[in-house]
Design an enzyme around this catalytic site. Structure first.
Site, mmCIF file in Angstrom:
data_model
loop_
_atom_site.group_PDB
_atom_site.id
_atom_site.type_symbol
_atom_site.label_atom_id
_atom_site.label_comp_id
_atom_site.label_asym_id
_atom_site.label_seq_id
_atom_site.Cartn_x
_atom_site.Cartn_y
_atom_site.Cartn_z
ATOM 1 C CG PHE A 220 16.076 -13.088 4.689
ATOM 2 C CD1 PHE A 220 15.189 -13.701 5.769
ATOM 3 C CD2 PHE A 220 16.713 -13.548 3.619
ATOM 4 C CE1 PHE A 220 15.297 -15.082 5.483
ATOM 5 C CE2 PHE A 220 16.778 -15.012 3.633
ATOM 6 C CZ PHE A 220 16.046 -15.830 4.621
ATOM 7 C CG ASP A 332 22.063 -10.594 0.160
ATOM 8 O OD1 ASP A 332 21.724 -11.072 -0.814
ATOM 9 O OD2 ASP A 332 21.763 -11.166 1.563
ATOM 10 C CE LYS A 363 15.623 -15.692 -2.826
ATOM 11 N NZ LYS A 363 14.408 -16.036 -2.613
ATOM 12 C CB THR A 387 32.939 -31.371 -0.526
ATOM 13 O OG1 THR A 387 33.165 -31.818 0.720
ATOM 14 C CG2 THR A 387 33.108 -32.494 -1.652
#
Lengths: 509, 509
Positions: A220, A332, A363, A387
């Site tokens: 994931f 990750d 997280k 931005t």
């Protein structure tokens, strides 16, 4: 016969080693500090409704349902009344929270350090005057980054890209990989060809090259279009969404408990490593159904996909094979990062001979981004830009989280509490109320980043609901796993409540 | 001959209409309130260094450059000292800010309403206990959404999906489009086939279908993998990044000033509309090089791509052609939304006969997401989901921004100030210092969302640097446009400073 004998000898050896480890851990467990960050925390769950969600949660959820998806709601939360490890809901239930907003609360609800931070001028200025960081950074940005992300940078990675969420962090790491991969192909001549300049505007090669990201089954990595193409957790995450034709390799088919199956697991990992190399090599051949692999992305522990583990040797193998073939390695750490595995970064336990190229986070950091090296900084400005480019207010929050972790030694404590829980769960599954109902314990030496399977998905789901009724809030993952994702302020006394309730819940199944 | 006569008559008519409009505007301009939200604001720029960035900005930027891209830095900002429309930099320069963090500050630096909000318990609870909103919303979520986003929902759109940034908002709208498109194809039988379930795990059709998003040349919709595939602003944004093979149609080749070229522009828009229909129709034929168009995405004013305009009739045409062919219409109001065009949503000025399917937002809202309808809510839970699903703290901020806008009538004021500036700029370009140096004024009746081109890119870049030296901070867009993106607290007195400095700067070119 020989194979069976060898297996049996290996098991005996693993057993002996386990007993020694147990003894070590018991010794360590005695030094787990008993001082609490939340002296006023509840000492036990307080459950006042027969079902959770209770009537008030349901009513509030139904109202939200008039304008927004609400079928995903667990229950509605009174965050002002939540404290430390305890989550309070709309009905007045107070549960021990072992899910922590999908593993994203690090140091407890209403942590006094964070509440104090919120009242500082520095925080108020940052949050109410959000900078376009890439163009107009605040005067304190260098100092802020160095005293926050900089204090916990993974070995060998000195650059940082800041972003807004975990999916964005991964996607921007993908982009940096693709740019660096193409830059290496171009060599010294860093200029783009007119053909590249014009074809990319039509989304066509060579300007939009046919490169790919390699990921594992049950991985994931997020749910935007690039990250979702690397995500392989569940069909419901992917159905009906166009996807890049990127390659996938089977996650090693390991057995749990991991250490007791180390020999078979090493074999399974070899198979997966060979498949990784094959996927990379074949991706570069003409006629491949997907483009050359520019980067491999991997979680230290596959979290959403079911808490699937592999050994440090496997990750070293991944580093070796990616290095060999000029493929970037992205680790990750969105879910594993920030301490829960008993190290600030889970991948630091691998002792890699050379660092990964990217480490992504979000997280529990409450801020998102990735660490990398100068090699993967884009050749020209504005190539990886947006931005906000992250959030100074969330960076201040990350700094305080890191400081609180360090001040209170929370990672060492989490390591010890995790070992304590692991031992207890091991016994519960082998000899106790869990026998025949739960299985495949994982997370040995991984702090509180623990999980086990229900015998079936139904058993797992029932267990979560029973635990909730008993006052413990937990989350599932994968097909039938129950994952422990407590905060870093989860102490032995909380563990004892959890274990006690788990035994009760298992007895009721 | 006939054509030339007709053109000349049309021009005369447009001129007459312009004079009437001018008179109306002048009348209105007199009622622009002179009360200020920031009574202590500077009354003029304060420039203390010969160049901006000055030495302190440069030094701080260089330090950031040791760990992060810094070639994109304009200057380093002292946000604590910035106030209202005025941005203070590290060297003590104080500039009139007409760029506003890339159009993302709505109601001024250190707005007292926002500073007060930051100190409330509600805000502190929300920011330091970030919810996983999709699963554990706070007790005040329904009330909060209804009193914030709910008070400004576009006509006909009653659902809202909350997200973290503009790119994420667009990508999640894409996902919702694809799911709804496939759901309609499936009809009553909403179940997935086993083939869909398994193929999507391999990123292959039919589970990962070959559907597409249609966008325009020079469009900007973000820089993640899905949004970037719809972005066509500049090669530097896209080079080396794999992209979906999604179709593109030429933005209408209109002339400015828009109203003075209304006849030719209507023709150009017809050409573009025909191309849109052709792209949609051909996408559904076998052998098309890209999959069926599920959605079209369009900005009310193409902002990053150069401030390109089209008429309400064009957008009505887009709504008609998308409806006709079962294509969802996504209006990207990330930059145009929240008041600067003289309406809360720019698309509300189109008076569409039926609403668009999605309206996305971010930037000045400080919170991101999209409005939509129940039709485009996914069939099953967890299909469009992530950990944070937006941010309650930023939603509180959005609510206060909306309230401050309403309390002080800021949109009406912005509309009037915008008209005032437009008139002055028109004169400056036609008859004044801008003649031969700047051209193609746009934004008539679009509030302060104004732009003009430098005669060349170099002129534009010089002008930005000259303006900065004179104490006015501006931003470019597209190849040679200078865009005005002041905040909603930009008053006539600020406009006069800007116009005065612009005249000076133009004289120096």
């Amino acid at each position: 016969m020989i194979s069976s004998k060898a297996t049996s000898a290996a098991r005996a050896c693993a057993r002996t080693s386990r007993v020694m480890q147990q003894q070590q851990r018991r010794l360590l467990a005695t030094v787990v500090s008993s001082s609490s960050l939340f002296p006023g925390e509840p000492s036990s769950p307080h459950v006042v409704t027969s079902q959770i969600p209770g009537p008030k949660s349901k009513e509030l959820s139904d109202r939200i349902g008039t304008f927004q998806e609400n079928r995903t709601h667990g229950f509605v939360v009174d965050y002002a009344k939540s404290q430390g490890n305890w989550i309070a809901d709309a009905d007045g239930n107070v549960l021990l929270d072992m899910f922590a907003q999908i593993a994203s609360i690090a140091i407890g609800y209403n942590n006094p350090d964070l509440l104090a931070l919120a009242k500082t001028d520095e925080f108020i200025t940052a949050t109410m005057n959000r900078a376009a960081l890439g163009s107009f950074p605040p005067t304190n940005w260098q100092e802020l980054v160095e005293t926050s992300f900089g204090t916990v940078k993974p070995d060998g990675l000195n650059n940082i890209f800041t972003a807004m969420c975990g999916s964005c962090a991964n996607e921007n790491a993908f982009k940096a990989s693709f740019m660096a991969y193409r830059a290496r192909e171009r060599g010294e001549k860093a200029e783009f060809t007119p053909e590249e300049m014009s074809s990319c505007m039509k989304n066509q090669s060579p300007g939009s090259p046919d490169l790919s990201i390699l990921s594992f089954t049950s991985a994931f990595h997020g749910r935007l279009f690039g990250s979702l193409s690397a995500t392989r957790s569940k069909a419901i995450h992917k159905l009906d969404i166009p996807s890049f034709n990127w390659p996938v390799v089977e996650w090693p088919d390991v057995k749990y408990p991991f250490a007791q199956n180390s020999r078979e697991n090493a074999e399974a990992e070899k198979v997966a490593l060979a498949a990784v190399e094959e996927a990379i090599v074949s991706s570069k051949k003409t006629g491949s159904s997907y483009g050359p692999v520019a980067a491999l992305i991997v979680e230290p522990i596959q979290s959403e996909g079911g808490d699937n583990h592999a050994s440090p040797a496997f990750f070293q193998g991944l580093r070796d094979v990616t290095k060999k073939h000029g493929v970037f390695m992205i680790v990750d750490e969105v879910q594993t990062g920030v301490g829960a595995t008993g190290a600030f970064w889970a991948h630091s336990k691998w002792n890699l001979t050379s660092p990964p190229d990217f480490v992504t986070f979000s997280k529990k950091m409450q801020a998102a981004g990735f660490y990398h090296n100068i090699e993967t900084r884009p050749s020209l400005p504005y190539r990886n830009y947006n931005t906000w480019m992250g959030d100074p207010a969330r960076t201040l929050q990350a700094r305080q989280i890191i400081r609180t972790i360090q001040d209170h030694n929370l990672i060492q404590k989490t390591d010890k509490v995790g070992n304590y829980i692991y031992e207890k769960l091991f016994d519960l599954i082998e000899n106790g109320a869990g026998r025949g109902k739960i299985e495949k314990l994982r997370g040995e030496n991984a702090g509180t980043f623990l999980a086990f399977d229900g015998r079936t998905a139904k058993v797992r789901d029932q267990l979560i609901m029973e635990m909730r009724k008993l006052g413990v809030h937990m989350g599932g993952c994968g097909d039938k796993a129950l994952r422990l994702r407590p905060m870093l302020v989860f102490e032995q006394k909380h563990a004892d409540i959890f274990l006690d309730k788990l035994e009760t819940a298992l007895g009721q199944l």
